[in-house]
Design a protein around this motif. Structure first.
Motif, PDB file in Angstrom:
ATOM      1  N   SER A 254      -9.571   1.712 -12.123  1.00 59.54           N
ATOM      2  CA  SER A 254     -10.007   0.567 -12.924  1.00 59.54           C
ATOM      3  C   SER A 254     -10.466  -0.594 -12.047  1.00 59.54           C
ATOM      4  CB  SER A 254      -8.865   0.080 -13.819  1.00 59.54           C
ATOM      5  OG  SER A 254      -7.871  -0.581 -13.039  1.00 59.54           O
ATOM      6  N   GLY A 255      -9.986  -0.618 -10.815  1.00 55.71           N
ATOM      7  CA  GLY A 255     -10.328  -1.734  -9.934  1.00 55.71           C
ATOM      8  C   GLY A 255      -9.575  -2.998 -10.258  1.00 55.71           C
ATOM      9  N   ARG A 256      -8.564  -2.894 -11.146  1.00 57.92           N
ATOM     10  CA  ARG A 256      -7.843  -4.100 -11.566  1.00 57.92           C
ATOM     11  C   ARG A 256      -6.460  -4.216 -10.919  1.00 57.92           C
ATOM     12  NH1 ARG A 256     -10.141  -2.335 -16.497  1.00 57.92           N
ATOM     13  NH2 ARG A 256      -8.160  -1.516 -17.245  1.00 57.92           N
ATOM     14  N   LEU A 257      -6.193  -3.377  -9.920  1.00 51.81           N
ATOM     15  CA  LEU A 257      -4.923  -3.483  -9.202  1.00 51.81           C
ATOM     16  C   LEU A 257      -4.969  -4.726  -8.302  1.00 51.81           C
ATOM     17  CD1 LEU A 257      -3.954   0.127  -8.074  1.00 51.81           C
ATOM     18  CD2 LEU A 257      -2.663  -1.372  -9.564  1.00 51.81           C
ATOM     19  N   ASP A 258      -4.278  -5.761  -8.701  1.00 52.61           N
ATOM     20  CA  ASP A 258      -4.322  -7.000  -7.918  1.00 52.61           C
ATOM     21  C   ASP A 258      -2.929  -7.498  -7.536  1.00 52.61           C
ATOM     22  OD1 ASP A 258      -3.494  -7.684 -10.445  1.00 52.61           O
ATOM     23  OD2 ASP A 258      -4.903  -9.342 -10.710  1.00 52.61           O
ATOM     24  N   ARG A 259      -1.913  -6.687  -7.807  1.00 56.39           N
ATOM     25  CA  ARG A 259      -0.555  -7.069  -7.447  1.00 56.39           C
ATOM     26  C   ARG A 259       0.136  -5.892  -6.776  1.00 56.39           C
ATOM     27  NH1 ARG A 259       1.191 -10.512 -12.865  1.00 56.39           N
ATOM     28  NH2 ARG A 259       0.588 -12.530 -12.031  1.00 56.39           N
ATOM     29  N   ALA A 260       0.873  -6.194  -5.721  1.00 57.01           N
ATOM     30  CA  ALA A 260       1.561  -5.116  -5.016  1.00 57.01           C
ATOM     31  C   ALA A 260       2.764  -5.674  -4.265  1.00 57.01           C
ATOM     32  CB  ALA A 260       0.612  -4.422  -4.043  1.00 57.01           C
ATOM     33  N   ARG A 261       3.809  -4.876  -4.247  1.00 58.33           N
ATOM     34  CA  ARG A 261       4.970  -5.192  -3.413  1.00 58.33           C
ATOM     35  C   ARG A 261       5.519  -3.897  -2.852  1.00 58.33           C
ATOM     36  NH1 ARG A 261      10.720  -8.400  -4.379  1.00 58.33           N
ATOM     37  NH2 ARG A 261      11.121  -8.591  -2.165  1.00 58.33           N
ATOM     38  N   THR A 262       5.799  -3.903  -1.565  1.00 61.84           N
ATOM     39  CA  THR A 262       6.359  -2.729  -0.902  1.00 61.84           C
ATOM     40  C   THR A 262       7.599  -3.123  -0.123  1.00 61.84           C
ATOM     41  OG1 THR A 262       4.154  -1.756  -0.668  1.00 61.84           O
ATOM     42  CG2 THR A 262       5.899  -0.831   0.695  1.00 61.84           C
ATOM     43  N   LEU A 263       8.638  -2.311  -0.238  1.00 57.37           N
ATOM     44  CA  LEU A 263       9.864  -2.517   0.521  1.00 57.37           C
ATOM     45  C   LEU A 263      10.072  -1.315   1.435  1.00 57.37           C
ATOM     46  CD1 LEU A 263      12.263  -3.532  -2.398  1.00 57.37           C
ATOM     47  CD2 LEU A 263      11.101  -5.087  -0.843  1.00 57.37           C
ATOM     48  N   ALA A 264      10.461  -1.572   2.666  1.00 54.31           N
ATOM     49  CA  ALA A 264      10.857  -0.506   3.578  1.00 54.31           C
ATOM     50  C   ALA A 264      12.218  -0.900   4.133  1.00 54.31           C
ATOM     51  CB  ALA A 264       9.843  -0.330   4.699  1.00 54.31           C
ATOM     52  N   LYS A 322      -6.603  16.736  -9.572  1.00 54.24           N
ATOM     53  CA  LYS A 322      -7.107  15.631  -8.769  1.00 54.24           C
ATOM     54  C   LYS A 322      -5.977  14.698  -8.355  1.00 54.24           C
ATOM     55  CE  LYS A 322     -10.632  12.005  -8.890  1.00 54.24           C
ATOM     56  NZ  LYS A 322     -11.623  11.297  -9.747  1.00 54.24           N
ATOM     57  N   LEU A 323      -5.987  14.281  -7.102  1.00 54.81           N
ATOM     58  CA  LEU A 323      -4.938  13.425  -6.579  1.00 54.81           C
ATOM     59  C   LEU A 323      -5.143  11.974  -7.003  1.00 54.81           C
ATOM     60  CD1 LEU A 323      -4.752  14.765  -2.898  1.00 54.81           C
ATOM     61  CD2 LEU A 323      -3.543  15.595  -4.922  1.00 54.81           C
ATOM     62  N   ALA A 324      -4.053  11.211  -6.963  1.00 53.06           N
ATOM     63  CA  ALA A 324      -4.119   9.772  -7.235  1.00 53.06           C
ATOM     64  C   ALA A 324      -3.160   9.081  -6.279  1.00 53.06           C
ATOM     65  CB  ALA A 324      -3.735   9.470  -8.688  1.00 53.06           C
ATOM     66  N   GLY A 325      -3.564   7.937  -5.761  1.00 52.14           N
ATOM     67  CA  GLY A 325      -2.675   7.240  -4.833  1.00 52.14           C
ATOM     68  C   GLY A 325      -3.277   5.967  -4.296  1.00 52.14           C
ATOM     69  N   PHE A 326      -2.584   5.361  -3.333  1.00 52.42           N
ATOM     70  CA  PHE A 326      -3.022   4.096  -2.749  1.00 52.42           C
ATOM     71  C   PHE A 326      -2.340   3.881  -1.396  1.00 52.42           C
ATOM     72  CE2 PHE A 326      -0.498   3.394  -6.721  1.00 52.42           C
ATOM     73  CZ  PHE A 326       0.750   3.499  -6.156  1.00 52.42           C
ATOM     74  N   PRO A 327      -2.893   2.994  -0.580  1.00 46.67           N
ATOM     75  CA  PRO A 327      -2.252   2.697   0.706  1.00 46.67           C
ATOM     76  C   PRO A 327      -1.159   1.633   0.552  1.00 46.67           C
ATOM     77  CG  PRO A 327      -4.341   1.547   0.557  1.00 46.67           C
ATOM     78  CD  PRO A 327      -4.204   2.349  -0.708  1.00 46.67           C
ATOM     79  N   LEU A 328      -0.117   1.750   1.337  1.00 48.67           N
ATOM     80  CA  LEU A 328       0.976   0.760   1.343  1.00 48.67           C
ATOM     81  C   LEU A 328       1.037   0.118   2.709  1.00 48.67           C
ATOM     82  CD1 LEU A 328       3.814   2.935  -0.248  1.00 48.67           C
ATOM     83  CD2 LEU A 328       2.134   1.526  -1.433  1.00 48.67           C
ATOM     84  N   ASN A 329       1.064  -1.193   2.744  1.00 52.09           N
ATOM     85  CA  ASN A 329       1.248  -1.909   3.999  1.00 52.09           C
ATOM     86  C   ASN A 329       2.733  -2.203   4.159  1.00 52.09           C
ATOM     87  OD1 ASN A 329      -1.517  -2.199   4.921  1.00 52.09           O
ATOM     88  ND2 ASN A 329      -1.798  -3.501   3.121  1.00 52.09           N
ATOM     89  N   ILE A 330       3.380  -1.559   5.107  1.00 54.12           N
ATOM     90  CA  ILE A 330       4.816  -1.716   5.282  1.00 54.12           C
ATOM     91  C   ILE A 330       5.132  -2.076   6.734  1.00 54.12           C
ATOM     92  CG2 ILE A 330       5.332  -0.087   3.435  1.00 54.12           C
ATOM     93  CD1 ILE A 330       5.991   1.978   5.521  1.00 54.12           C
ATOM     94  N   LYS A 331       6.259  -2.722   6.894  1.00 57.39           N
ATOM     95  CA  LYS A 331       6.761  -3.039   8.233  1.00 57.39           C
ATOM     96  C   LYS A 331       7.945  -2.127   8.525  1.00 57.39           C
ATOM     97  CE  LYS A 331       5.403  -7.914   8.019  1.00 57.39           C
ATOM     98  NZ  LYS A 331       5.875  -9.321   8.077  1.00 57.39           N
ATOM     99  N   ILE A 332       7.888  -1.447   9.632  1.00 58.74           N
ATOM    100  CA  ILE A 332       8.969  -0.535   9.986  1.00 58.74           C
ATOM    101  C   ILE A 332       9.554  -0.910  11.355  1.00 58.74           C
ATOM    102  CG2 ILE A 332       8.120   1.358   8.603  1.00 58.74           C
ATOM    103  CD1 ILE A 332       6.989   2.605  11.125  1.00 58.74           C
TER     104      ILE A 332
END
Length: 332
Positions: A254-264, A322-332
């Motif tokens: 949709s192109g409407r993904l505008d919020r993200a939070r990632t925890l590591a 068909k696959l679905a996914g996204f990149p996650l920016n995480i600090k390790i």
């Protein structure tokens, strides 16, 4: 001497523990229950009776009832005036976990209160085994996890309705209750510790979705494998149900993904494992999707080049569509 199992601690109702407190432990869930009991608004109850503070026992900010000359403000004529709605910590006294040797609990109480002349705990044999209320301790743990996560992430103005709603949901969620029950049996035991880490991460993501004012759903994951693509490089692949893949694909495309939070989070239970928790949402659609997984640290470092590249996560249904996914920016 054979240990005796004491299944129900009988409180002598001496009022001693209520009159020797710096602060009384509380959670937002209990605040709402107390405010209903007293027929006042939660915000008014918070303003009059509560403080958010860090203590030597709990360095993270938490909610407490302020005491007056070390006495709970609801202690009247040496009795609890809100007994039916009293906090979990008061209901569970002296237990904090499901089972404990009486001598260990006596040592804890001696260190915090002067109750040996009155408390019925000291009439028990040192080798007796105390058992707490399993259901009550699990509910207390969930309410505490929610507050711990919320006050750790809250910035600026606090909205008490958010942790209350999340706690009210998870206290009635069987899977979360089961995780909390396994935790209170022995919080330090590695298998239960890992289980509770995943539960805590899920709670954190649910709170984030509530802060965003979005409806949240979680993708159930099963099985992991590492793949490689000429364009994006190495990625993590997980299986889930077909409906979850469709939902992820619709959001991403949709192109409407505008919020993200990632925890590591480094797992305390397994030193070779990281807990990865992610939430992606659309403010226009008021929707967020999340997942929590455990990933071996060595694999995570390899996939992200020691944190220099994003972690690409993809999902596939059992039919290998068909696959679905996204990149996650995480600090390790």
């Amino acid at each position: 001497m054979m240990k005796k199992v004491i299944r129900e601690f009988e409180c002598a109702m001496c009022g001693g523990c209520c009159a020797s407190q710096d602060l009384v432990q509380l959670t937002t869930y209990e605040l709402y229950r107390l405010s209903r009991h007293l027929n006042i608004e939660p915000a008014a109850f918070f303003e009059k009776y509560c403080v958010v503070a860090a203590t030597s026992q709990n360095p993270m900010p938490h909610l407490y009832i302020k005491t007056i000359n070390n006495a709970c403000p609801f202690l009247k004529d040496n009795k609890c005036s809100v007994h039916e709605a009293r906090p979990y910590a008061c209901q569970a006294y002296p237990m904090r976990v499901y089972w404990v040797l009486t001598r260990e609990m006596k040592d804890f109480v001696r260190a915090h209160y002067k109750l040996e002349d009155a408390c019925s705990l000291f009439k028990l044999d040192d080798n007796d085994v105390l058992l707490g209320d399993y259901e009550l301790l699990a509910q207390q743990t969930i309410a505490y996890w929610v507050d711990d996560a919320y006050f750790s992430m809250a910035a600026g103005e606090i909205d008490l309705s958010i942790p209350y709603r999340v706690a009210d949901f998870y206290i009635h969620d069987k899977a979360m209750l089961d995780a909390a029950k396994r935790y209170v049996v022995n919080p330090e035991h590695p298998p239960t510790a890992y289980d509770s880490e995943l539960a805590y991460a899920k709670i954190t993501l649910t709170l984030q979705a509530a802060v965003w004012d979005t409806t949240s759903a979680f993708v159930e994951t099963a099985g992991q494998e590492v793949g490689e693509d000429a364009c994006i490089g190495k990625f993590l692949m997980m299986k889930t149900d077909e409906e979850s893949v469709k939902a992820i694909r619709m959001l991403v495309e949709s192109g409407r993904l505008d919020r993200a939070r990632t925890l590591a989070i480094d797992s305390k239970a397994r030193k070779d494992l990281c807990i990865v928790a992610a939430l992606h949402g659309s403010s226009s659609d008021h929707l967020a999707l999340g997942f929590t997984i455990g990933v071996e640290r060595e694999i995570l470092e390899d996939l992200t080049n020691n944190g220099k590249k994003p972690l690409y996560v993809f999902f596939k249904a059992q039919d290998e569509g068909k696959l679905a996914g996204f990149p996650l920016n995480i600090k390790i």
